[in-house]
Structures are given as C-alpha cells and as structure tokens.
Motif scaffolding. Structure first.
Motif, mmCIF file in Angstrom:
data_model
loop_
_atom_site.group_PDB
_atom_site.id
_atom_site.type_symbol
_atom_site.label_atom_id
_atom_site.label_comp_id
_atom_site.label_asym_id
_atom_site.label_seq_id
_atom_site.Cartn_x
_atom_site.Cartn_y
_atom_site.Cartn_z
ATOM 1 N N ASP A 1 4.701 -4.143 -2.722
ATOM 2 C CA ASP A 1 4.397 -2.890 -2.039
ATOM 3 C C ASP A 1 3.549 -3.196 -0.814
ATOM 4 O O ASP A 1 2.543 -3.888 -0.915
ATOM 5 C CB ASP A 1 3.644 -1.949 -2.985
ATOM 6 C CG ASP A 1 3.589 -0.519 -2.447
ATOM 7 O OD1 ASP A 1 3.763 -0.338 -1.226
ATOM 8 O OD2 ASP A 1 3.364 0.405 -3.250
ATOM 9 N N ALA A 2 3.969 -2.710 0.332
ATOM 10 C CA ALA A 2 3.234 -2.983 1.570
ATOM 11 C C ALA A 2 1.925 -2.216 1.645
ATOM 12 O O ALA A 2 1.070 -2.529 2.477
ATOM 13 C CB ALA A 2 4.107 -2.647 2.777
ATOM 14 N N VAL A 3 1.764 -1.223 0.806
ATOM 15 C CA VAL A 3 0.516 -0.456 0.767
ATOM 16 C C VAL A 3 -0.213 -0.788 -0.525
ATOM 17 O O VAL A 3 0.340 -0.641 -1.617
ATOM 18 C CB VAL A 3 0.784 1.059 0.854
ATOM 19 C CG1 VAL A 3 -0.521 1.839 0.746
ATOM 20 C CG2 VAL A 3 1.494 1.399 2.160
ATOM 21 N N GLY A 4 -1.446 -1.254 -0.393
ATOM 22 C CA GLY A 4 -2.216 -1.667 -1.565
ATOM 23 C C GLY A 4 -3.358 -0.727 -1.877
ATOM 24 O O GLY A 4 -3.339 0.464 -1.531
ATOM 25 N N ASP A 5 -4.368 -1.271 -2.513
ATOM 26 C CA ASP A 5 -5.538 -0.485 -2.902
ATOM 27 C C ASP A 5 -6.456 -0.269 -1.705
ATOM 28 O O ASP A 5 -6.318 -0.899 -0.650
ATOM 29 C CB ASP A 5 -6.298 -1.205 -4.022
ATOM 30 C CG ASP A 5 -5.463 -1.343 -5.283
ATOM 31 O OD1 ASP A 5 -4.597 -0.484 -5.525
ATOM 32 O OD2 ASP A 5 -5.663 -2.338 -6.016
ATOM 33 N N PRO B 1 2.342 4.008 8.695
ATOM 34 C CA PRO B 1 1.155 3.741 7.868
ATOM 35 C C PRO B 1 1.294 4.202 6.419
ATOM 36 O O PRO B 1 0.553 3.733 5.560
ATOM 37 C CB PRO B 1 0.046 4.515 8.591
ATOM 38 C CG PRO B 1 0.763 5.612 9.308
ATOM 39 C CD PRO B 1 2.080 5.036 9.722
ATOM 40 N N LYS B 2 2.230 5.092 6.164
ATOM 41 C CA LYS B 2 2.393 5.581 4.786
ATOM 42 C C LYS B 2 3.159 4.586 3.919
ATOM 43 O O LYS B 2 2.943 4.487 2.717
ATOM 44 C CB LYS B 2 3.125 6.928 4.792
ATOM 45 C CG LYS B 2 2.382 8.042 5.516
ATOM 46 C CD LYS B 2 1.059 8.363 4.819
ATOM 47 C CE LYS B 2 0.383 9.581 5.433
ATOM 48 N NZ LYS B 2 -0.056 9.387 6.820
ATOM 49 N N THR B 3 4.081 3.842 4.526
ATOM 50 C CA THR B 3 4.901 2.891 3.768
ATOM 51 C C THR B 3 4.586 1.439 4.093
ATOM 52 O O THR B 3 4.919 0.545 3.315
ATOM 53 C CB THR B 3 6.393 3.127 4.054
ATOM 54 O OG1 THR B 3 6.665 2.814 5.436
ATOM 55 C CG2 THR B 3 6.782 4.572 3.783
ATOM 56 N N GLY B 4 3.987 1.188 5.245
ATOM 57 C CA GLY B 4 3.740 -0.184 5.677
ATOM 58 C C GLY B 4 4.935 -0.834 6.337
ATOM 59 O O GLY B 4 4.888 -2.011 6.708
ATOM 60 N N GLY B 5 6.028 -0.101 6.487
ATOM 61 C CA GLY B 5 7.228 -0.668 7.085
ATOM 62 C C GLY B 5 7.111 -0.834 8.592
ATOM 63 O O GLY B 5 6.634 0.064 9.292
ATOM 64 N N ILE B 6 7.537 -1.992 9.086
ATOM 65 C CA ILE B 6 7.602 -2.217 10.538
ATOM 66 C C ILE B 6 8.858 -1.532 11.040
ATOM 67 O O ILE B 6 9.978 -1.956 10.735
ATOM 68 C CB ILE B 6 7.627 -3.711 10.869
ATOM 69 C CG1 ILE B 6 6.341 -4.397 10.383
ATOM 70 C CG2 ILE B 6 7.812 -3.935 12.366
ATOM 71 C CD1 ILE B 6 6.350 -5.904 10.529
ATOM 72 N N LYS C 1 -5.118 -0.497 1.994
ATOM 73 C CA LYS C 1 -4.695 -1.694 2.715
ATOM 74 C C LYS C 1 -3.205 -1.652 3.041
ATOM 75 O O LYS C 1 -2.356 -1.494 2.152
ATOM 76 C CB LYS C 1 -4.997 -2.940 1.855
ATOM 77 C CG LYS C 1 -4.438 -4.257 2.386
ATOM 78 C CD LYS C 1 -5.184 -4.717 3.623
ATOM 79 C CE LYS C 1 -4.728 -6.100 4.043
ATOM 80 N NZ LYS C 1 -5.014 -7.125 3.020
ATOM 81 N N VAL C 2 -2.874 -1.802 4.308
ATOM 82 C CA VAL C 2 -1.490 -1.847 4.760
ATOM 83 C C VAL C 2 -1.180 -3.249 5.258
ATOM 84 O O VAL C 2 -1.847 -3.747 6.163
ATOM 85 C CB VAL C 2 -1.226 -0.820 5.878
ATOM 86 C CG1 VAL C 2 0.197 -0.966 6.407
ATOM 87 C CG2 VAL C 2 -1.454 0.600 5.376
ATOM 88 N N THR C 3 -0.197 -3.883 4.644
ATOM 89 C CA THR C 3 0.280 -5.197 5.080
ATOM 90 C C THR C 3 1.667 -4.991 5.659
ATOM 91 O O THR C 3 2.644 -4.869 4.910
ATOM 92 C CB THR C 3 0.340 -6.191 3.909
ATOM 93 O OG1 THR C 3 -0.944 -6.271 3.290
ATOM 94 C CG2 THR C 3 0.760 -7.576 4.394
ATOM 95 N N PRO C 4 1.807 -4.896 6.976
ATOM 96 C CA PRO C 4 3.099 -4.541 7.580
ATOM 97 C C PRO C 4 4.235 -5.448 7.117
ATOM 98 O O PRO C 4 4.116 -6.672 7.112
ATOM 99 C CB PRO C 4 2.835 -4.707 9.077
ATOM 100 C CG PRO C 4 1.371 -4.486 9.229
ATOM 101 C CD PRO C 4 0.763 -5.099 7.997
ATOM 102 N N SER C 5 5.331 -4.829 6.726
ATOM 103 C CA SER C 5 6.486 -5.580 6.234
ATOM 104 C C SER C 5 7.733 -5.168 6.984
ATOM 105 O O SER C 5 8.015 -3.985 7.160
ATOM 106 C CB SER C 5 6.688 -5.323 4.731
ATOM 107 O OG SER C 5 7.888 -5.940 4.288
#
Length: 795
Positions: free
Chosen positions: A571-575, A390-395, A551-555
C-alpha cells in the motif's frame, strides 16, 4: 554312383559322367537299387549365392535390432534440455492506468499468456491447422520425421510433417537448424516431453513460442499485431487466421501479401475451419456463417521515446525493489534480470490525460521558449516533475526530461540537486511534531516571532553555532512571524528554527516523511535544503502533508503480473508519521506562500485557478543551479524542478571554475530573462498543469493556525532572538546591547519588499524588548561564512 554320392558330388560341384537319363547300376553286394541319373545343374552366380532370402531377412532383422538398440541408447542418452534463451525472451508490456498500451520493451516482442487466457475454440484452430491427432498421438510423427530426415540427407531443405509437440520442442528447447542430429534430438525430446507434460502445457508452449510475422512472437503479441486485441478476446475466425499464418508468416501477412498469397492464406483459413467441423469442434452452421477476418494494418512498435522511457524505467526500478523485498536472497542484479525482457505485463498508475497535460504545460511554459542556438544557457535547463494522488499514493504523471533518448537520466528521480527552500516545511513539521520551543521557551507555532535579518548568527542557548545564512538578495526583515517567514522564504528564521528544534530531530522528521537521509549530516546548513533530493521525494513529502500526516510513498505501479502470477504490491499510503494537526498546520501555512508570498504572481496569474485553494513552496538554490515549486490542491500534489546541467564543456561556472560537461551550472538568463527562481517557470508549469486537471475543492484542515484559517488571536510571545528595536520599526544600524557595532551592519537597509509588521497581542507594548540578548545584528565581516558555501540564498 548312388543317390547319396550323387548329391554329395553336386554339392562339391561335381558332375556325373553318365549320360542323361541313365540310372546307376546297383551296387554289387549292397542289395540296394541304384538311383536314376539326373540332368547336370548350372553353377549359381556370386550375387545369388550372397543374397539369399535367408541372408536378406537376417540382415533386415539385424538392422532393425541395431536401430532399436541405437534408438534406446539415444533415448537414454538425450535429456530434455533447459529452454533456449530466445524462447525465454519476452517483451515487457506497459499500460496506462486505463489499460491502454503505453510501451513495449525488449528485443523479442513476446508476452507469454496462460492457456486459460486463450478461448478454447481458438486453441483448437491451431490443432486443426497443424496436428489433428494431437490429443491422441504420442507426440511424434515417425513417418513425417523419416521423410524429413531423408530429404535433409538429400539436401532438399526444410520439410514439414512435424507434430505440434515436435514444433514446440524445436522452438522452446532447440533451434531452427535443419540437420540430422537436430531432427533426431527433436524426435527423442518430443517423446519425453509428451510423457512429462500435459497436452495443454504443450499447446500453450507452442502457441506462445511460435513466430507469427510482424515481429510478433506468441499469440498475445500476434493478437495485438494483427487485430489490436488481447488473446483472450480473439474470435474463432481471427484465431484461424493466426493459425494459418504459422505456415508462412511473412507471405501470408495480409498487409503485404500478393494476390496469390491472399488466395493461399484464405484457402488455408478455410482448411483450418473445415478441419474443426470434421473433428466435431465447430458446428457446420456456424462455420458456414463465418467471414474472413481482414487483419488491421501494421502499427509502429511502441518505443521508449519522449517520456515513455522515464516511465518504464521507474516502473522497472520499483518492481525490482518489490521483488527484493519479497525475497531477501535476490541481489539487485538478480532482480533486474528477473524483470527486464521477462514478459511482464505492468500497469502503471499514470493517467493518460494528466500525463499529456503535464507534458503540454512544460512545453508551453518552458521548453517551447528555450533556444540553445540563441542562448547557450538554454541548453543547460533540465526540467523534471512528479505528480501524485495523495489519497492513493499513485504517480499519475511524470516528466523526466525533454526526451528519453536525448537525456537518459530521469530528472524526476535524480537526487544530485538541492531542493533549496522547499525543505523549509520539513523544518516546521519537525517543530510541530516535537512540540519544539524557541530559545526563550515559547512553543513554535505559525505566529511565533523570529528575527529575520540576513546573515544573522544562529545560536544555541547563547552559543553561536557558526551558521549565518544570507536571505535572498541579502534582504533583512527584522521581527517576523513564522507564517510570513515561510511566505517570503526567510533563510535566517528557519536556520534558527532548525537549531531550536534540534537538527537531529529535523533530519529524523525528513526521513519519516520520505526523504533518503542516508549519509546526511544533521547540521544547520541543511535548513537551506543543501542536501540532494528528487522531485519524486519532494512530491512524497508534500503528499504526506496533504494526506493529513499519513506516510505517502509514491508508486508508479498499479499491477504487475507474469504468466498469470501477480506480484503483491504494498500500500502506497502507510501509517501516520506526524499528527494530523501538525500536517494540517503545515498545509495551512503553505497556503500563504501562494496567496501572499513568493509563488503568488505565477499561480494567481493563471486564469484557470478560479479561487482554487492551493498550498506550496518555492525553492531556488545558490547560484541559481536549481529552481523548484512543490505544491498541492486537496487531490493532487506536484513537484516541479528545473536543474542547470552543462550539456557540454566550456566557459566559466558561477564559482569561477571551468565548466565541464554534466557540471551543475547557473540557469540565469535562460529564455532570455534574468534569474530563474522557483516562483517563476516552475510555479507557472505547476499552475498550467494543475488547474487544468483538478476540480475546485478546499482543504479539510484540523488546525487553528496558519494562513488558511481565520486567526482567533495573535501570538503574544516575544520574538525569539529578535533585535532590541521595536517590532514595528524599520531595522537600523543601531548597535545591539551586547555586541559592538560594525562598519557594515547588514540590517542597516530597510526591506525592499515589505516592512516587518509582526502581529501583537492586545495590550502588548510596541516597545517591548526581546526576552534574550539579540544576536541578529552580527556583522557580515566577522569571518563566519555559512558552513556550506553552496547553501546561501534562495526562495
């Protein structure tokens, strides 16, 4: 006869009658002296008359002029063609986050690298092997080409002698045909290419298009195939072997070479290095110290079986989406063509250890117990999971199905099954985000009291909205707090909360959190998670909760580059899309689901938990077609879904219709057990995976609400649309104050799990009546079924 006459006679082929040696008598009256007689001349042959020196020289000169004119015409006529398709085809290389190889895809095992990625002395090994005058010549070897042409005309087959430029032209622009036409084109194009391109560009093209054996095209693939290193890490000795291979790749492959071939390739290797010394490119002392670098044994190609195909598929999809975002003129088809088999090196966020742990957890908790030979229903169960930092959004891990080749569609990204009650936290988030209130004007919090009776009609300021969903097993709970309603997944509470917030605001919050809501109606039935969603989407939504509302968009993409050019990834993590307090409140409430609710038994049963703080939500759709658990610790969010999909036609579905292949079907009875709900196998898979890869930590929460924080005081507001009986009492069949009794009131039976015991503020009377007319005891037989027949029940 005078001399002139005699000469003319000879030219006419005549012959003097005078005897040998006699001189002609002087002509009377001329005063001239007669020329002496000459011997008779033999007549010349036809061949001598035809092939005189002048004629031969003239013919040669004319032929040369014609050849020059023809070559000029050919030079002007033949253009440098576009690269052939085979030369452009490359395999994409996919790597784990640590850089180790995950897979290759594409028919051609080629990965083009820039010359800057090849050590200079390794570059020179190819020049020493193939064309020592490469940096000085004009790109062609006229003598060698002429010899090749003559041998081709004579039917002697393939002949060498070409320069590096000519071989590059053959590989990149033409083909391997041995015809006079192709060889003439090669000559002309090589001259033009040598003028238009730098020597470095030509050399790079040559070493990237050549075939090295072991199905390796290009130096990068060859370096991996023979030494399992990247081209940039090759030594001079290794480079000399790869350069030597080009003469006979299959014959010189050390793994299959005969003793004679090994001797020949070693001789070729020595030849290359000696040429480098001769050219001044390698000190003799270093050359003398070099030993033959024995190649490693061949390694099977990294295919796409197991989970690899699912990982590669999502990586390609996300790269295509990014290319289209950067270039609006690209269509989906164009983007796909730009990615598939185009030589990309794609590094994924997938963590090798976490990926292995997730696969192991699915096997130990589910697939290892499925046997479709014994139970047909076992063949219906399709698992899918996505794990996100959840900190980076990385899958960091993904499970798409039991095998990519057996089930092509990824269960991790499919959106055709209902997320069921895993949608309930979105409703709470919408309430908190919009500062929503109940029907009687009380702000919605974790302690707000709702009517939890099954099939209770949802109302909007006294008006029935036509939605009365049943709870799981038609259980009624009476007055119940939002916290406990989340713990026990009480449908009727969240149906009313959705109406209180406004379904348009609920769906907008879902969209902001990352759900694809296109085409979805903002109707109360959506409160049961009756829309379609994927584990990928749900992991992203819960990751946003875990990341305090950002906002986390998993990448799955860590990096993507091609021939040295990197794609800029977003960036996978937004506002923030919801406030930190709202997000943290949802997290706090969801800890209760694990500690005191539907997920407790499966998660708590795992001995590795060791007090780890956990938040999450179960979900089970109508007819047991899907079962979910989406949960998280402070550093890892994982959504696990099980989907009932018919692997073949036959039998009857739970709605009475015949089963067709690919239909959504019930999973009840899988593994020889009863109902498959979210608190069962999905939660067990989640726990077995998560507690094995995370470190013990606590949530950093900015909230005073929910199960994760110590309550300072209980909520004093009266229940929203609660029944008239006292909150501490068991619901009875007593008729409401304004509604007539029915023959079968759904609230007549006491709860089977736990009687409602809503908290009360100091001084609150236990007999306090609700502030509004009750509607919870709406009869079940009033002819008002749930608006979506599939959206009934579920945890």
């Amino acid at each position: 006869m005078g001399r002139a006459e005699e000469r003319r006679a000879r030219q006419r082929g005549g012959r003097r009658a005078a005897s040998k040696g006699r001189r002609s008598a002087p002509t009377v009256g001329t005063g001239s002296t007669a020329a002496p007689d000459k011997p008779d001349q033999p007549k010349k042959s036809l061949i001598r008359r035809m092939f005189t020196w002048k004629k031969i020289l003239g013919t040669i000169f004319g032929t040369c002029l014609l050849a020059i004119a023809g070559f000029i015409g050919l030079y002007l006529y033949v253009d440098v063609p576009p690269p052939n398709l085979a030369a452009q085809q490359q395999s994409n290389v996919y790597k784990f986050s640590d850089g180790t190889l995950l897979a290759r895809s594409g028919k051609t095992n080629r990965e083009i690298v820039g010359l800057s990625k090849v050590p200079r002395k390794v570059q020179l090994t190819f020049v020493a092997a193939e064309n020592k005058t490469f940096y000085k010549d004009a790109g062609v070897d006229f003598k060698g080409t002429a010899r090749a042409l003559l041998n081709t005309l004579a039917g002697k087959g393939k002949q060498g002698g070409s320069t590096i430029t000519q071989q590059y032209v053959k590989n990149y622009y033409l083909n391997q045909d041995q015809t006079v036409t192709r060889k003439l084109k090669e000559l002309v194009i090589a001259l033009k290419v040598d003028r238009e391109k730098s020597k470095d560009d030509i050399l790079a093209g040559y070493i990237n298009t050549s075939y090295y054996g072991r199905n390796a095209y290009g130096i990068q693939a060859a370096a991996q195939a023979y030494y399992r290193v990247d081209a940039q890490d090759l030594t001079v000795e290794q480079g000399a072997y790869l350069a030597a291979l080009l003469q006979a790749p299959s014959q010189y492959d050390w793994a299959v070479a005969t003793p004679t071939s090994k001797r020949l390739v070693k001789a070729r290797w020595n030849y290359v290095l000696n040429n480098m010394v001769e050219q001044g490119w390698l000190p003799k002392t270093k050359r003398d110290a070099m030993k033959f670098p024995t190649p490693k044994a061949p390694k099977p190609d990294a295919g796409l079986g197991g989970q690899k195909g699912y990982l590669v598929g999502l990586a390609n999809q996300q790269l295509e989406q990014q290319l289209m975002a950067q270039d609006s003129s690209l269509s989906q088809t164009d983007a796909e063509k730009a990615v598939i088999a185009k030589g990309w090196t794609i590094t994924l966020n997938i963590d090798r250890k976490k990926q292995a742990a997730l696969e192991k957890a699915v096997k130990s908790q589910l697939t290892g117990h499925l046997d479709k030979k014994k139970r047909r229903v076992d063949g219906y169960v399709q698992p899918g999971a996505v794990s996100v930092d959840p900190k980076t959004g990385g899958i960091v891990a993904l499970y798409g199905g039991q095998d990519y080749y057996a089930h092509y569609s990824s269960n991790a990204t499919r959106r055709d099954f209902q997320p069921a009650s895993t949608f309930k936290p979105v409703i709470l988030a919408a309430a908190l985000r919009n500062n929503a209130t109940t029907q009687d004007g009380k702000q919605i919090t974790a302690d707000t009291i709702y009517d939890g009776n099954s099939r209770r009609q949802a109302v909007d300021h006294g008006v029935k909205v036509g939605f009365a969903p049943p709870n799981e097993d038609n259980q009624s709970y009476g007055s119940i707090t939002v916290q406990k309603a989340m713990n026990l997944s009480v449908n009727s509470v969240f149906a009313q909360m959705g109406v209180d917030v406004g379904m348009d605001k609920v769906m907008d919050t879902a969209k902001q959190l990352g759900m694809d809501t296109k085409g979805m109606q903002a109707v109360p039935a959506q409160t049961l998670g009756s829309m379609g969603a994927s584990p990928l989407e749900m992991a992203g939504i819960y990751a946003t909760f875990a990341n305090h509302g950002k906002k986390v968009t998993p990448s799955i993409l860590k990096s993507a580059e091609r021939t040295g050019r990197s794609v800029q990834l977003p960036d996978a993590v937004g506002d923030s899309v919801i406030s930190r307090t709202a997000a943290d409140t949802v997290t706090s409430v969801l800890t209760g689901v694990v500690d005191d609710g539907t997920a407790h038994s499966s998660v708590e049963a795992n001995s590795l938990r060791d007090g780890q703080q956990v938040a999450g939500k179960t979900g089970t759709s109508d007819c047991n077609r899907s079962a979910w658990f989406t949960g998280y610790t402070p550093d890892l969010v994982t959504s696990v879904g099980l989907f009932g999909e018919a692997d073949k036609a036959g039998g009857t579905n739970c709605d009475g219709r015949p089963i067709k292949k690919w239909d959504h079907v019930s999973m009840k009875g899988a593994m020889g057990k009863g109902r498959v709900d979210g608190g069962g196998p999905p939660a067990r898979i989640w726990a077995a995976y998560t507690f094995g890869v995370t470190k013990k930590a606590e949530f950093d929460l900015d909230t005073a609400q929910g199960a994760a924080v110590e309550p300072t005081q209980t909520q004093s507001a009266s229940p929203s649309q609660s029944p008239t009986q006292t909150p501490s009492q068991t619901p009875t069949s007593e008729s409401p104050t304004t509604e007539p009794p029915t023959t079968e009131p759904p609230t007549s039976a006491p709860p089977t799990t736990e009687p409602p015991s809503p908290p009360q503020s100091p001084g609150q009377s236990p007999t306090q009546t609700p502030s509004q007319t009750p509607t919870s005891q709406e009869p079940t037989g009033d002819g008002t079924p749930p608006s979506d027949p599939l959206a009934s029940g579920g945890q």
